[in-house]
Write a protein that holds these residues in place. Structure first.
Motif, short mmCIF file in Angstrom:
data_model
loop_
_atom_site.label_atom_id
_atom_site.label_comp_id
_atom_site.label_asym_id
_atom_site.label_seq_id
_atom_site.Cartn_x
_atom_site.Cartn_y
_atom_site.Cartn_z
N LEU A 17 0.84 -1.19 0.00
CA LEU A 17 0.00 0.00 0.00
C LEU A 17 0.88 1.25 0.00
N THR A 18 0.40 2.27 -0.67
CA THR A 18 1.02 3.58 -0.58
C THR A 18 0.13 4.45 0.28
N LEU A 19 0.70 4.97 1.36
CA LEU A 19 -0.08 5.74 2.32
C LEU A 19 0.29 7.21 2.28
N ALA A 20 -0.68 8.04 2.57
CA ALA A 20 -0.46 9.49 2.69
C ALA A 20 -0.77 9.91 4.11
N LYS A 21 -0.04 10.88 4.61
CA LYS A 21 -0.20 11.31 6.00
C LYS A 21 -1.48 12.12 6.17
N ASN A 22 -2.19 11.85 7.24
CA ASN A 22 -3.40 12.60 7.58
C ASN A 22 -3.03 13.89 8.32
N PRO A 23 -3.91 14.87 8.33
CA PRO A 23 -3.64 16.08 9.08
C PRO A 23 -3.60 15.80 10.59
N ASP A 24 -2.80 16.56 11.31
CA ASP A 24 -2.68 16.45 12.76
C ASP A 24 -3.70 17.42 13.37
N ILE A 25 -4.84 16.88 13.78
CA ILE A 25 -5.97 17.73 14.17
C ILE A 25 -5.63 18.61 15.37
N ILE A 26 -5.10 18.01 16.44
CA ILE A 26 -4.87 18.79 17.66
C ILE A 26 -3.78 19.84 17.44
N ALA A 27 -2.78 19.50 16.65
CA ALA A 27 -1.71 20.48 16.37
C ALA A 27 -2.25 21.63 15.53
N ASP A 28 -3.14 21.31 14.59
CA ASP A 28 -3.71 22.37 13.75
C ASP A 28 -4.61 23.29 14.56
N VAL A 29 -5.36 22.72 15.51
CA VAL A 29 -6.19 23.57 16.36
C VAL A 29 -5.32 24.47 17.23
N ALA A 30 -4.28 23.88 17.83
CA ALA A 30 -3.39 24.67 18.68
C ALA A 30 -2.61 25.71 17.87
N GLY A 31 -2.47 25.46 16.56
CA GLY A 31 -1.72 26.37 15.71
C GLY A 31 -2.54 27.50 15.13
N LEU A 32 -3.84 27.54 15.44
CA LEU A 32 -4.66 28.65 14.95
C LEU A 32 -4.14 29.97 15.51
N ASP A 33 -4.38 31.05 14.78
CA ASP A 33 -3.92 32.34 15.28
C ASP A 33 -4.71 32.73 16.53
N ALA A 34 -4.22 33.74 17.23
CA ALA A 34 -4.78 34.10 18.53
C ALA A 34 -6.26 34.43 18.47
N ALA A 35 -6.72 34.95 17.36
CA ALA A 35 -8.14 35.33 17.24
C ALA A 35 -9.05 34.12 17.08
N GLN A 36 -8.50 32.98 16.66
CA GLN A 36 -9.31 31.79 16.41
C GLN A 36 -9.07 30.68 17.42
N ARG A 37 -7.89 30.62 18.01
CA ARG A 37 -7.54 29.52 18.90
C ARG A 37 -8.41 29.53 20.16
N PRO A 38 -8.95 28.37 20.57
CA PRO A 38 -9.71 28.31 21.82
C PRO A 38 -8.80 28.68 23.00
N PRO A 39 -9.39 29.20 24.09
CA PRO A 39 -8.57 29.53 25.26
C PRO A 39 -7.80 28.35 25.82
N VAL A 40 -8.36 27.13 25.77
CA VAL A 40 -7.69 25.94 26.31
C VAL A 40 -7.76 24.82 25.28
N VAL A 41 -6.61 24.27 24.93
CA VAL A 41 -6.52 23.15 23.98
C VAL A 41 -5.91 21.96 24.72
N VAL A 42 -6.65 20.86 24.77
CA VAL A 42 -6.24 19.67 25.51
C VAL A 42 -6.04 18.51 24.54
N GLY A 43 -4.88 17.89 24.60
CA GLY A 43 -4.59 16.73 23.77
C GLY A 43 -4.51 15.45 24.59
N PHE A 44 -4.52 14.32 23.91
CA PHE A 44 -4.36 13.01 24.55
C PHE A 44 -3.15 12.31 23.94
#
Length: 420
Positions: free
Chosen positions: A306-333
């Motif tokens: 199989l040839t696989l492609a990497k999926n987006p990193d959801i929690i990193a992308d949320v934490a990487g939002l700019d200050a106007a969009q990022r939630p006050p608290v971002v919790v990962g597991f």
């Protein structure tokens, strides 16, 4: 601490026996400065550490110390006081007080008030580190949480007895901030977004990939428990769930997705409008670069390339939002099999999270598919990172502990203009 407003709020402060009782004077002062009406109840033991007259001077109200006070009880004073309170705060809360409240005893004024009141309750445990770690205290803490009590701390550090570890009472500023958050219901706009369950990536019309090769051990139970815990606290809750067979907690908005791309799209749409974003899903790291139109057949050499492609990193992308969009608290597991705290620390920093929940998925009877779990909680502070270990417990209880820690990271409610 940011300016708080508790104007018109009625706070019943319970003080029990412990060296940390001296901090109750500052708690009283901070509550009064925020505009609260404060009445203090002290246990017999508390009076050995701080005089009632001190708290009477700071609160401006007589301090109650006895259940059988003839003057106060002429009109069933303890019942009136129980009805008066908007919130009950016990600081410090000793192991003895926790045990008596957990088991419904009513042998003094403070315990009786707690049983007779329908007001929400917060307590700040304070005790020797070994007492805090003891199985009996941990059971009592879990029972109190199940009954709706919010535990603030304890914190780690040096103790009066010479020991060091968890058991120190949280600082007065943190306790008063927690009171302000509890009396400012998040239902008016507070929003928690949670991802839960597995994701699946199609290989062909029949088979799929998931985080664990061709199957996924994630049941979604932890994420659904977090949704229920957030709902208990009055938040508006949106649950973005992969394919699971769990019932949606009543009152929770559920968005069903299958693939990591679908979960990513929903998360990025909802994250900017959330106050807390919790990434609890077991997201597939890769997807098939091409999805076969028909079922893939076995090859003669019994292999499949199989040839696989990497999926987006959801929690990193949320934490990487700019200050106007990022939630006050971002919790990962983080699901680990070794060096759990170390790898969690790396992920907390590497993904710029506010908090991370890490568990050892190799431990028997815990984690994937189980009703129980244990975890390390790590979170950012102004001076670095703090951590606390949550022992094995039902996921419903662990969810409450995770949510309470996340709530503690929220900014304090802003001060409002005094109309006067």
């Amino acid at each position: 601490m940011a300016a708080l407003t508790l104007s018109g709020k009625r706070v019943l402060l319970g003080v029990s026996a412990g060296v940390a009782a001296y901090k109750s004077a500052l708690i009283t002062r901070l509550l009064k400065q925020a505009g609260a009406d404060v009445r203090v109840v002290m246990t017999d033991g508390a009076q050995a550490f701080i005089a009632p007259l001190t708290l009477q001077a700071l609160s401006g109200e007589a301090v109650r110390t006895s259940l059988l006070d003839p003057a106060a009880e002429a009109g069933m004073g303890h019942i009136e006081l129980a009805r008066w309170a908007d919130v009950i705060v016990i600081a410090p809360a000793t192991a003895d007080v926790m045990a008596r409240l957990a088991h419904g005893l009513a042998d003094d004024l403070l315990a009786t008030l707690c049983l007779a009141s329908e007001a929400p309750g917060l307590m700040a445990p304070a005790m020797n580190q070994a007492m805090w770690k003891s199985p009996a205290t941990r059971r009592n803490a879990a029972l109190l949480a199940d009954d709706g009590w919010q535990l603030i701390g304890p914190d780690a550090g040096d103790q009066a007895c010479g020991d060091s570890g968890f058991g120190r009472m949280s600082e007065p500023e943190a306790i008063v901030a927690a009171v302000a958050r509890r009396l400012t219901p998040p239902a008016a706009g507070g929003h928690v977004v949670i991802t839960a369950g597995p994701t699946r990536e199609a290989l062909d019309p029949v088979r799929y990939l998931s985080k664990h090769a061709l199957s996924n051990h994630s049941s979604g139970k932890m994420g659904f428990a977090l949704a229920a815990a957030a709902l208990e606290q009055g938040f508006r809750v949106t649950l973005i769930s992969g394919p699971v067979t769990l019932a949606t907690p009543a009152g929770v908005t559920r968005i069903d997705v299958t693939t990591a791309a679908e979960m990513h799209k929903a998360a990025m749409r909802l994250a900017p409008e959330s106050d807390v974003f919790i990434g609890c899903a077991a997201v597939s790291d890769y997807r098939a670069a091409e999805i076969a139109e028909h079922k893939r057949k076995k090859t003669d050499d019994n292999t499949l390339t199989l040839t696989l492609a990497k999926n987006p990193d959801i929690i990193a992308d949320v934490a990487g939002l700019d200050a106007a969009q990022r939630p006050p608290v971002v919790v990962g597991f983080a699901a680990e099999t070794r060096r759990v705290e170390r790898y969690a620390q790396d992920k907390l920093a590497g993904k710029a999270l506010d908090m991370i929940v890490a568990n050892d998925v190799s431990a028997a009877g815990l984690g994937f598919g189980s009703d129980d779990n244990a975890a390390w909680l790590l979170w950012r502070t102004g001076s670095g990172t703090e951590s606390a270990r949550q022992p094995p417990q039902p996921k419903t209880r662990l969810a409450r502990a995770v949510l309470q820690r996340a709530i503690a990271l929220l900014p304090a409610p802003p001060a409002t203009e005094d109309p006067a």
